[in-house]
Scaffold this motif. Structure first.
Motif, PDB file in Angstrom:
ATOM      1  N   LEU A  31     -38.887 -16.733  -3.553  1.00 56.64           N
ATOM      2  CA  LEU A  31     -39.588 -15.768  -2.705  1.00 56.64           C
ATOM      3  C   LEU A  31     -38.744 -14.519  -2.477  1.00 56.64           C
ATOM      4  CD1 LEU A  31     -41.134 -18.165  -0.021  1.00 56.64           C
ATOM      5  CD2 LEU A  31     -42.349 -16.968  -1.843  1.00 56.64           C
ATOM      6  N   MET A  32     -37.442 -14.698  -2.296  1.00 55.48           N
ATOM      7  CA  MET A  32     -36.557 -13.555  -2.105  1.00 55.48           C
ATOM      8  C   MET A  32     -36.492 -12.707  -3.369  1.00 55.48           C
ATOM      9  SD  MET A  32     -32.633 -13.500  -0.675  1.00 55.48           S
ATOM     10  CE  MET A  32     -32.019 -14.538  -2.026  1.00 55.48           C
ATOM     11  N   GLY A  33     -36.427 -13.345  -4.533  1.00 55.32           N
ATOM     12  CA  GLY A  33     -36.439 -12.596  -5.786  1.00 55.32           C
ATOM     13  C   GLY A  33     -37.712 -11.803  -5.968  1.00 55.32           C
ATOM     14  N   MET A  34     -38.852 -12.386  -5.600  1.00 50.29           N
ATOM     15  CA  MET A  34     -40.120 -11.664  -5.681  1.00 50.29           C
ATOM     16  C   MET A  34     -40.105 -10.438  -4.778  1.00 50.29           C
ATOM     17  SD  MET A  34     -42.628 -14.996  -5.645  1.00 50.29           S
ATOM     18  CE  MET A  34     -44.015 -14.045  -5.042  1.00 50.29           C
ATOM     19  N   ALA A  35     -39.585 -10.593  -3.563  1.00 57.73           N
ATOM     20  CA  ALA A  35     -39.541  -9.466  -2.621  1.00 57.73           C
ATOM     21  C   ALA A  35     -38.662  -8.336  -3.150  1.00 57.73           C
ATOM     22  CB  ALA A  35     -39.037  -9.945  -1.258  1.00 57.73           C
ATOM     23  N   ILE A  36     -37.530  -8.689  -3.747  1.00 63.37           N
ATOM     24  CA  ILE A  36     -36.636  -7.665  -4.298  1.00 63.37           C
ATOM     25  C   ILE A  36     -37.309  -6.926  -5.451  1.00 63.37           C
ATOM     26  CG2 ILE A  36     -34.465  -7.311  -5.532  1.00 63.37           C
ATOM     27  CD1 ILE A  36     -33.292  -9.624  -3.909  1.00 63.37           C
TER      28      ILE A  36
ATOM     29  N   ILE B 210     -39.625   1.547  -5.495  1.00 60.26           N
ATOM     30  CA  ILE B 210     -38.488   2.453  -5.253  1.00 60.26           C
ATOM     31  C   ILE B 210     -38.230   3.346  -6.467  1.00 60.26           C
ATOM     32  CG2 ILE B 210     -35.980   2.539  -4.992  1.00 60.26           C
ATOM     33  CD1 ILE B 210     -36.158   0.222  -3.069  1.00 60.26           C
ATOM     34  N   PHE B 211     -38.254   2.770  -7.664  1.00 58.43           N
ATOM     35  CA  PHE B 211     -37.924   3.547  -8.866  1.00 58.43           C
ATOM     36  C   PHE B 211     -38.823   4.764  -9.053  1.00 58.43           C
ATOM     37  CE2 PHE B 211     -35.697  -0.381 -10.474  1.00 58.43           C
ATOM     38  CZ  PHE B 211     -34.448   0.207 -10.583  1.00 58.43           C
ATOM     39  N   PRO B 212     -40.163   4.627  -8.938  1.00 55.94           N
ATOM     40  CA  PRO B 212     -40.995   5.814  -9.173  1.00 55.94           C
ATOM     41  C   PRO B 212     -41.144   6.725  -7.973  1.00 55.94           C
ATOM     42  CG  PRO B 212     -42.403   3.921  -8.811  1.00 55.94           C
ATOM     43  CD  PRO B 212     -40.981   3.414  -8.795  1.00 55.94           C
ATOM     44  N   ALA B 213     -40.578   6.364  -6.824  1.00 55.59           N
ATOM     45  CA  ALA B 213     -40.798   7.142  -5.601  1.00 55.59           C
ATOM     46  C   ALA B 213     -40.395   8.608  -5.729  1.00 55.59           C
ATOM     47  CB  ALA B 213     -40.071   6.480  -4.424  1.00 55.59           C
ATOM     48  N   PRO B 214     -39.182   8.940  -6.231  1.00 57.91           N
ATOM     49  CA  PRO B 214     -38.823  10.366  -6.321  1.00 57.91           C
ATOM     50  C   PRO B 214     -39.776  11.159  -7.206  1.00 57.91           C
ATOM     51  CG  PRO B 214     -36.867   8.985  -6.555  1.00 57.91           C
ATOM     52  CD  PRO B 214     -38.050   8.068  -6.617  1.00 57.91           C
ATOM     53  N   GLY B 215     -40.158  10.577  -8.340  1.00 56.80           N
ATOM     54  CA  GLY B 215     -41.079  11.272  -9.225  1.00 56.80           C
ATOM     55  C   GLY B 215     -42.446  11.478  -8.616  1.00 56.80           C
TER      56      GLY B 215
ATOM     57  N   LEU C 285     -40.853  -0.912   1.656  1.00 56.66           N
ATOM     58  CA  LEU C 285     -39.394  -0.944   1.743  1.00 56.66           C
ATOM     59  C   LEU C 285     -38.937  -1.659   3.009  1.00 56.66           C
ATOM     60  CD1 LEU C 285     -36.671  -0.041   0.581  1.00 56.66           C
ATOM     61  CD2 LEU C 285     -36.932   2.105   1.826  1.00 56.66           C
ATOM     62  N   ILE C 286     -39.567  -1.367   4.131  1.00 56.61           N
ATOM     63  CA  ILE C 286     -39.183  -1.996   5.402  1.00 56.61           C
ATOM     64  C   ILE C 286     -39.518  -3.479   5.397  1.00 56.61           C
ATOM     65  CG2 ILE C 286     -39.645  -2.040   7.880  1.00 56.61           C
ATOM     66  CD1 ILE C 286     -40.121   0.977   7.733  1.00 56.61           C
ATOM     67  N   SER C 287     -40.758  -3.819   5.024  1.00 55.27           N
ATOM     68  CA  SER C 287     -41.191  -5.219   5.083  1.00 55.27           C
ATOM     69  C   SER C 287     -40.406  -6.097   4.123  1.00 55.27           C
ATOM     70  CB  SER C 287     -42.691  -5.315   4.790  1.00 55.27           C
ATOM     71  OG  SER C 287     -42.978  -4.848   3.487  1.00 55.27           O
ATOM     72  N   ASN C 288     -40.198  -5.635   2.902  1.00 52.75           N
ATOM     73  CA  ASN C 288     -39.479  -6.469   1.936  1.00 52.75           C
ATOM     74  C   ASN C 288     -37.989  -6.548   2.243  1.00 52.75           C
ATOM     75  OD1 ASN C 288     -42.025  -6.401   0.743  1.00 52.75           O
ATOM     76  ND2 ASN C 288     -41.183  -6.433  -1.316  1.00 52.75           N
ATOM     77  N   THR C 289     -37.429  -5.511   2.848  1.00 50.72           N
ATOM     78  CA  THR C 289     -36.038  -5.603   3.300  1.00 50.72           C
ATOM     79  C   THR C 289     -35.899  -6.668   4.372  1.00 50.72           C
ATOM     80  OG1 THR C 289     -35.637  -3.266   2.796  1.00 50.72           O
ATOM     81  CG2 THR C 289     -34.116  -4.332   4.330  1.00 50.72           C
TER      82      THR C 289
END
Length: 441
Positions: free
Chosen positions: A133-138, A145-150, A110-114
């Motif tokens: 490259l920016m699209g790949m990072a996002i 991010i999506f599976p993190a809470p689960g 999250l930090i590096s890609n931001t």
């Protein structure tokens, strides 16, 4: 022996976090004609937690289930089984990787890609290559991010052995831990392929770059890729029906999830045709062909870079410094993108290999050890996430303009010492040509 897809009265386990579903053989009594459903729906049918025993704590549960949950995990209630994440993955590997290591990797990613997005979104960095490259990072960032809470709730906090309930939670878990990560990762794969094709045009067919590698075309291509990936995953939102059922868990009546293949799949398409078409498309156009094309383009780009290096030596001897510098910048950019694609391939090829092996084992001849395949998929998913923050190190180490822009954003213009009247390439120095074909990022 690995078996086939499910009859409608048998529940299925949900997808584990990650890009590719874990594999499990289903019951031998199920229909042999629909084995392609195994990758997506065969999870955990041989294993299910005995909810009626109601384990008071995780240590008692582990002792009862064995080292990795081996044994009879499938529990039938009124002839129907229910969704339990304990049956989804080998716990000896899933707990340390998903529960303890993955949260740190998610934070780092999250930090590096931001930071990558902040740097590449600057106006001075606006080029077609940087946009990809920016699209790949996002997309890579959204994939974790999506599976993190689960992941945190189930594995980090030790709730994976509990039946997943209520039905709304089962639906949310399926969407955010399976469908959305798969869609984002598919976009990332196709953007990586677009990046390699774009660089190949820049290096080997420079006149075509003026027409095909413009910013408007790259933006449209990115939008088409995102739309196609969404359409590819769209049926997955509706191909399962989540039905509530009551079981006794820890001495209390608990509503859990019984999963069935949706009626429209049976009536209008057929289970065999649906899963065959879905997985063949995924194997061919998401895993196999992109990897083959990327390997080929990497080899061609490396060969072109070697030829350009020989030409640069000739220009240097002829004291044509301006052309020599431009060629050096192009070579550095090409080398950086070769490294980015190579890191991607190191993580992606194992996933493609296991997927192809599963398809062959399901359709032609049964040879795959699904216990070993489960572990392989866990490891490949984990190392795929490990590869995401590496790109930030590649950009910082191989791109002068990336470093300068990073300093300008976070340390101020005085530290960056960047002349606002000069356009830099992303690699090593000021651009010497901005109105012809783009050979720098």
């Amino acid at each position: 022996a690995p078996s086939a897809s499910l009859p409608p009265d048998i529940s299925v386990a949900g997808d584990p976090p990650g890009i590719l579903r874990l594999l499990h053989p289903t019951d031998a009594a199920t229909n042999e004609s629909s084995r392609l459903g195994l990758l997506d729906y065969g999870m955990g049918l041989n294993m299910n937690l005995n909810a009626s025993e109601g384990y008071d704590d995780y240590s008692n549960y582990q002792q009862s289930m064995g080292l990795a949950g081996v044994g009879t995990c499938r529990q039938m209630e009124a002839n129907m089984s229910y969704w339990n994440l304990t049956c989804d993955s080998p716990l000896d590997y899933a707990l340390p990787l998903y529960g303890y290591c993955m949260p740190f990797l998610m934070i780092i990613t999250l930090i590096s890609n931001t930071l990558i997005v902040l740097v590449l979104s600057k106006k001075s960095m606006a080029t077609p290559t940087n946009f990809v490259l920016m699209g790949m990072a996002i997309c890579d960032m959204l994939t974790v991010i999506f599976p993190a809470p689960g992941l945190w709730y189930m594995y980090t906090f030790g709730n994976h052995y509990k039946p997943l309930h209520p039905v709304s939670m089962c639906l949310a878990y399926s969407i955010f831990n399976e469908i959305m990560p798969a869609m984002c990762h598919t976009i990332s794969i196709w953007l990586t392929l677009a990046l390699a094709v774009q660089r190949y045009i820049y290096v080997c067919h420079a006149p075509m770059a003026r027409t095909w590698c413009t910013m408007p075309r790259v933006k449209r291509c990115t939008a088409y890729i995102a739309l196609l990936a969404f359409l590819h995953q769209l049926p997955r939102f509706f191909d399962r029906t989540y039905m509530p059922m009551e079981i006794e868990w820890n001495g209390e009546e608990t509503e859990v999830c019984h999963l069935e293949t949706s009626l429209w799949v049976h009536e209008y398409i057929g289970v065999d045709l649906y899963y065959t078409s879905y997985y063949l498309f995924r194997v061919l156009f998401v895993h196999l062909l992109p990897c083959i094309i990327l390997v080929t383009l990497n080899i061609l780009l490396f060969a072109a870079m070697r030829q350009a290096q020989e030409r640069r030596k000739l220009l240097f001897r002829e004291n044509r410094k301006k052309e020599c510098k431009k060629l050096r910048e192009s070579n550095c950019t090409t080398l950086m993108l070769i490294v980015v694609v190579s890191v991607f391939l190191l993580a992606e090829i194992p996933i493609a290999v296991v997927t192809v092996m599963h398809i062959v084992s399901s359709l032609i001849i049964e040879f795959l050890d699904y216990g070993l395949a489960n572990i392989c998929i866990l490891l490949t998913n984990f190392f795929l996430v490990v590869s995401y923050p590496i790109n930030f190190g590649i950009y910082c180490g191989m791109s002068r303009q990336f470093r300068e822009t990073f300093k300008e954003i976070f340390l101020g213009r005085l530290v960056a010492k960047k002349d606002s009247s000069t356009k830099y390439s992303i690699v090593n120095g000021a651009r010497t040509c901005t109105n012809t074909n783009e050979t720098v990022l």
